[in-house]
Scaffold this motif. Structure first.
Motif, short mmCIF file in Angstrom:
data_model
loop_
_atom_site.label_atom_id
_atom_site.label_comp_id
_atom_site.label_asym_id
_atom_site.label_seq_id
_atom_site.Cartn_x
_atom_site.Cartn_y
_atom_site.Cartn_z
N ARG A 81 0.78 -1.24 -0.22
CA ARG A 81 -0.17 0.07 -0.08
C ARG A 81 0.68 1.37 -0.01
O ARG A 81 0.37 2.20 -0.64
CB ARG A 81 -0.89 0.03 1.23
N LEU A 82 1.90 1.30 0.94
CA LEU A 82 2.69 2.35 0.71
C LEU A 82 3.69 2.62 -0.23
O LEU A 82 4.20 3.65 -0.58
CB LEU A 82 3.57 2.01 2.19
N VAL A 83 3.93 1.69 -0.98
CA VAL A 83 4.57 1.58 -2.19
C VAL A 83 4.24 2.72 -3.25
O VAL A 83 4.98 3.14 -4.15
CB VAL A 83 4.97 0.39 -2.90
N ARG A 84 2.82 2.65 -3.39
CA ARG A 84 2.20 3.82 -4.34
C ARG A 84 2.47 3.12 -5.66
O ARG A 84 3.10 4.00 -6.60
CB ARG A 84 2.61 5.00 -4.26
N LEU A 85 2.14 1.94 -6.12
CA LEU A 85 2.45 1.49 -7.39
C LEU A 85 2.26 2.32 -8.53
O LEU A 85 2.93 2.34 -9.58
CB LEU A 85 2.26 -0.10 -7.77
N VAL A 86 1.14 3.05 -8.39
CA VAL A 86 0.31 3.93 -9.37
C VAL A 86 1.39 5.08 -9.87
O VAL A 86 1.25 5.52 -10.89
CB VAL A 86 -1.10 4.46 -9.12
N ARG A 87 2.22 5.50 -8.75
CA ARG A 87 3.30 6.43 -8.97
C ARG A 87 4.58 6.02 -9.66
O ARG A 87 5.39 6.95 -9.91
CB ARG A 87 3.33 7.10 -7.93
N ALA A 88 4.65 4.67 -9.71
CA ALA A 88 5.95 4.22 -10.20
C ALA A 88 6.04 4.12 -11.76
O ALA A 88 4.63 4.28 -12.46
CB ALA A 88 6.34 2.62 -9.71
N ALA A 89 7.08 3.93 -12.45
CA ALA A 89 7.05 3.94 -13.62
C ALA A 89 6.29 2.34 -14.18
O ALA A 89 6.18 1.38 -13.65
CB ALA A 89 8.74 3.56 -14.04
N PRO A 90 5.64 2.67 -15.28
CA PRO A 90 4.86 1.45 -15.78
C PRO A 90 5.34 0.22 -15.76
O PRO A 90 4.82 -0.78 -15.55
CB PRO A 90 3.94 2.05 -17.00
N GLY A 91 6.61 -0.09 -16.67
CA GLY A 91 7.26 -1.07 -16.60
C GLY A 91 7.80 -1.89 -15.51
O GLY A 91 8.12 -3.00 -15.53
N ALA A 92 7.88 -0.90 -14.29
CA ALA A 92 8.51 -1.32 -12.96
C ALA A 92 7.36 -1.94 -12.14
O ALA A 92 7.33 -2.93 -11.15
CB ALA A 92 9.27 -0.49 -12.18
N ARG A 93 6.09 -1.49 -12.38
CA ARG A 93 5.01 -1.96 -11.53
C ARG A 93 4.68 -3.20 -11.27
O ARG A 93 4.56 -3.84 -10.43
CB ARG A 93 3.60 -1.15 -11.88
N PRO A 94 4.31 -4.21 -12.55
CA PRO A 94 4.32 -5.50 -12.42
C PRO A 94 5.59 -6.39 -11.82
O PRO A 94 5.09 -7.31 -11.09
CB PRO A 94 3.98 -6.04 -13.98
N VAL A 95 6.79 -5.78 -12.09
CA VAL A 95 7.74 -6.63 -11.28
C VAL A 95 7.98 -6.34 -10.02
O VAL A 95 8.21 -7.39 -9.04
CB VAL A 95 9.13 -5.90 -12.16
N ILE A 96 7.53 -5.07 -9.38
CA ILE A 96 7.64 -4.90 -8.13
C ILE A 96 6.52 -5.81 -7.30
O ILE A 96 6.73 -6.31 -6.24
CB ILE A 96 7.30 -3.30 -7.80
N ALA A 97 5.33 -5.59 -7.90
CA ALA A 97 4.08 -6.34 -7.58
C ALA A 97 4.35 -7.79 -7.21
O ALA A 97 4.00 -8.51 -6.54
CB ALA A 97 2.83 -6.03 -8.24
N VAL A 98 4.91 -8.59 -8.34
CA VAL A 98 5.09 -10.06 -8.55
C VAL A 98 6.27 -10.09 -7.55
O VAL A 98 6.07 -11.34 -6.78
CB VAL A 98 5.44 -10.38 -9.94
N LEU A 99 7.35 -9.68 -7.60
CA LEU A 99 8.59 -9.96 -6.72
C LEU A 99 8.08 -9.71 -5.11
O LEU A 99 8.39 -10.85 -4.56
CB LEU A 99 9.72 -8.86 -6.97
N THR A 100 7.43 -8.75 -4.78
CA THR A 100 7.01 -8.55 -3.64
C THR A 100 6.14 -9.66 -3.06
O THR A 100 5.97 -10.24 -1.87
CB THR A 100 6.37 -7.27 -3.32
#
Length: 453
Positions: A108-127
């Protein structure tokens, strides 16, 4: 940078590049030190709770490792005890829940919507993957601990511990064979494992099941009926007056001689066999382990089979008559499932009892090699379910830590074998029990070399 422009706590002020870096930092911190993310970027009260839980867990793990290095027996005793296992299960379950809660809050705190589009799925899947790995591992650890507690309670008794005698623990090991052609269970293999209580060095004394005129230890109830040895004068009350018939007679026909056996975690047959083994070897036997050979098959299957090097051709039979041969095990390395391993151990066609004793010992050693910690943990449920049907023993649960630690020492020595067979000067049909005791004493206390002058 002023506090209001700090992107860690105030993410809405950062650029996409900054927010992507922020997301990766928070994910890494959550893995490295759970709770720190909340202290830096979220609810500090939750963060302090998470950090406290994490640091406590790390401290407990460090203390456990240090204690195991310094006092392994103490740690093993704790983790072979129901209270210790349940405490470990609750700790793992608690930390699993805490880590799940902290990781979800981190996402929730990461704010994926504010990260670069290409990094969002990688961060979400890895976490998510790391979360599932840690939480799943904690959950499985808690499951193993609770299952182990149940398994240990089912197999081991809560009786008093016994001290070593002459510096040794002596355990009667029996392989029970309750075939369809038999009136009750009869031990198919009998041995005494004598272990030095300090060094762990082990000696295995194999007792042929067809030993005749077996003496009993002093005070034996069955021995009072056969003062010159089992069946030596007027025969016995079974079809064959040999060592493994002692179990059958005491269990099925003389149980009244052993009214306290069940309360002691034994049975009349087991107690009488212990008394015979003590009379033969001259050793005090503190405990017994009875292995159901039929149940052995399920345990071997649960472990994924065993690897055995076949020395000579061994037949697999079509049924329990042990006469018709279905096929042969050829010499060489073989991977056997439970069915074939059992036939390998029990086969009688064209072979002797002494060959079978050697094969059964070989199978037991192969099973111990396969029962390594990694294999047992990955197949724990099946192994535990099979194990409760395989083993009966009067080893108290309070001694498990000591024996596990002693077993680790045993592995550093070659196991000495004393088979009481004709090749070793023992005639099972006319045994010299005084000579047998001399043979055993020599193996347990070998003569030392004379000091140099």
């Amino acid at each position: 940078m002023s506090q209001i422009t700090n992107p860690i706590r105030y993410p809405d002020v950062g650029s996409t590049h900054t927010m992507t870096k922020r997301a990766w930092w928070l994910v890494a911190l959550n893995v490295a030190l759970p709770g720190s993310v909340q202290v830096l970027a979220g609810n500090r009260r939750l963060g302090r709770f998470g950090l406290g839980a994490t640091l406590t867990f790390i401290a407990l793990a460090a203390v456990t490792v240090a204690a195991y290095v310094l006092w392994p027996e103490v740690v093993l005793t704790v983790f072979t005890n129901n209270v210790g296992l349940w405490a470990a299960a609750l700790a793992l379950a608690f930390y699993g829940v805490v880590w799940l809660m902290l990781t979800l809050d981190t996402l929730r705190l990461v704010r994926l919507v504010r990260a670069a589009p290409g990094a969002r799925p990688v961060i979400a899947v890895l976490t998510t993957a790391v979360m599932l790995f840690v939480v799943g591992g904690a959950g499985y650890g808690a499951y193993v601990a609770t299952t182990a507690s149940g398994f240990l309670s089912d197999v081991f008794v809560a009786g008093p511990t016994e001290p070593p005698v002459n510096g040794r623990y002596n355990v009667l090991l029996m392989g029970g064979d309750a075939g369809a052609d038999r009136n009750g269970l009869r031990p198919d293999s009998i041995s005494v494992v004598s272990v030095d209580a300090t060094t762990g060095q082990a000696t295995t004394i194999s007792l042929p099941r067809n030993l005749q005129d077996a003496p009993f230890s002093d005070g034996s109830a069955l021995g009072a009926l056969y003062p010159e040895g089992y069946g030596a004068i007027d025969g016995c009350d079974t079809d064959a007056c040999q060592l493994n018939s002692v179990f059958t007679e005491a269990e099925l026909k003389r149980a009244f001689l052993y009214p306290d056996a069940t309360a002691q975690g034994r049975s009349p047959g087991i107690q009488a066999t212990i008394e015979a083994a003590q009379g033969i070897t001259g050793l005090t036997i503190q405990y017994f382990v009875l292995i159901d050979m039929q149940g052995f098959s399920d345990l071997i299957d649960a472990l994924g089979g065993i690897d055995i090097t076949v020395q000579n051709r061994v037949p697999v039979h079509t049924d329990d008559t042990f006469t018709k041969v279905l096929f042969w095990f050829e010499p060489g390395p073989q991977h056997m499932d439970g069915y074939h391993a059992l036939w390998f151990a029990r086969s009688r066609h064209g072979t002797s009892d002494y060959d079978r004793m050697q094969r059964q010992t070989q199978m037991q050693e192969a099973l111990l090699a396969q029962a390594n910690p990694a294999n047992v943990l990955t197949k724990f449920q099946a192994v535990a379910e099979a194990g409760t049907q395989v083993v009966k023993t009067d080893v108290p649960q309070g001694m498990l830590g000591y024996f596990v630690n002693l077993a680790s020492k045993t592995k550093t020595f070659p196991v000495t074998a004393v088979p009481l067979i004709p090749e070793n000067g023992v005639d099972p049909e006319n045994p010299d029990y005084a000579a047998i005791k001399v043979l055993i004493d020599a193996a347990l206390a070998p003569a030392t070399a004379a000091p140099s002058q």
